[in-house]
Motif scaffolding. Sequence first.
Motif, PDB file in Angstrom:
ATOM      1  N   ARG A  19      83.663 -22.973   0.031  1.00  0.00           N
ATOM      2  CA  ARG A  19      82.417 -21.351   0.098  1.00  0.00           C
ATOM      3  C   ARG A  19      83.257 -20.404  -0.284  1.00  0.00           C
TER       4      ARG A  19
ATOM      5  N   ASP B 287      82.195 -10.826   1.404  1.00  0.00           N
ATOM      6  CA  ASP B 287      83.034 -12.101   1.412  1.00  0.00           C
ATOM      7  C   ASP B 287      82.232 -12.526   2.208  1.00  0.00           C
TER       8      ASP B 287
ATOM      9  N   ALA C  56      75.448 -14.065  -2.888  1.00  0.00           N
ATOM     10  CA  ALA C  56      75.854 -12.498  -3.011  1.00  0.00           C
ATOM     11  C   ALA C  56      75.264 -11.890  -1.838  1.00  0.00           C
TER      12      ALA C  56
ATOM     13  N   ARG D  37      84.649 -15.789  -3.916  1.00  0.00           N
ATOM     14  CA  ARG D  37      84.199 -15.307  -3.338  1.00  0.00           C
ATOM     15  C   ARG D  37      84.712 -14.214  -2.613  1.00  0.00           C
TER      16      ARG D  37
ATOM     17  N   VAL E 123      82.790 -15.939  -8.881  1.00  0.00           N
ATOM     18  CA  VAL E 123      81.265 -14.822  -9.131  1.00  0.00           C
ATOM     19  C   VAL E 123      81.356 -14.751 -10.796  1.00  0.00           C
TER      20      VAL E 123
ATOM     21  N   PHE F  68      76.992 -16.527  -8.097  1.00  0.00           N
ATOM     22  CA  PHE F  68      77.763 -17.808  -7.779  1.00  0.00           C
ATOM     23  C   PHE F  68      78.620 -19.642  -7.753  1.00  0.00           C
TER      24      PHE F  68
ATOM     25  N   SER G  45      81.636 -16.366   2.866  1.00  0.00           N
ATOM     26  CA  SER G  45      82.193 -17.292   2.975  1.00  0.00           C
ATOM     27  C   SER G  45      82.544 -17.888   4.661  1.00  0.00           C
TER      28      SER G  45
END
Length: 212
Positions: free
Chosen positions: A144, A136, A117, A170, A149, A194, A138
């Motif tokens: 992803r 975010d 994160a 995420r 979380v 995560f 990803s």
Amino acid sequence: MGKIYDSLLSGTSGRTGRIVVANMFGNEFTKIRPRKRTSAPSAKQLLIYQRMRLSAEFMQSYRAYACDHFGRRIGMKSCYNLAMTNLMTNFLIDFAAGTITPHYPSISFSKGSLLAAVSLTLTLPTPETLTVTWQDNSAGNPARETDWVQILIAAKDQPLTSFVENAAQRTAGTYTANVPPQMVGQDLYVWLAFRDTLGEEVSNSVYAGTII
């Protein structure tokens, strides 16, 4: 402690007198049980015992998670052992003052190679709720985007923690958790990590900071 190779006792465990045979991760060991204590522990020993107890209480909420997701077993050290070592290292003992003080920023509850994160913020919409916000990151990767979380909350001078497992994905970027009643009005310390949707891979936990 002595290690047994090609033992006739392979696959067994037990003790004879003070000699104990145990099987750990497929390896057999012998050790001598310590004699019962006949004198009172010293002040230093009591602090060490107390640190271990505080570490175990701190991990109680996320112990099952840490047993699976705190790095990889190293030799005879399990994920649980590694997680406990992290806590005891960061529960700092001042032997002169007789105190134990957690160093919260260095505490971890998750160890892995997944994308961690970033850009964390904390707010308290009400005294009973805590909102955690993250970026975010990803980058359009579907694998992803769906990571879940995991949130760990601790409070100053409170031995127990609160663990919110699989709180949000995420891409959600935010989650509002209920603050346990015993933590309301206390300084709160928060960590995030995560885990993938299969429950196999995790990220390192990240200290999000503290909020009063």
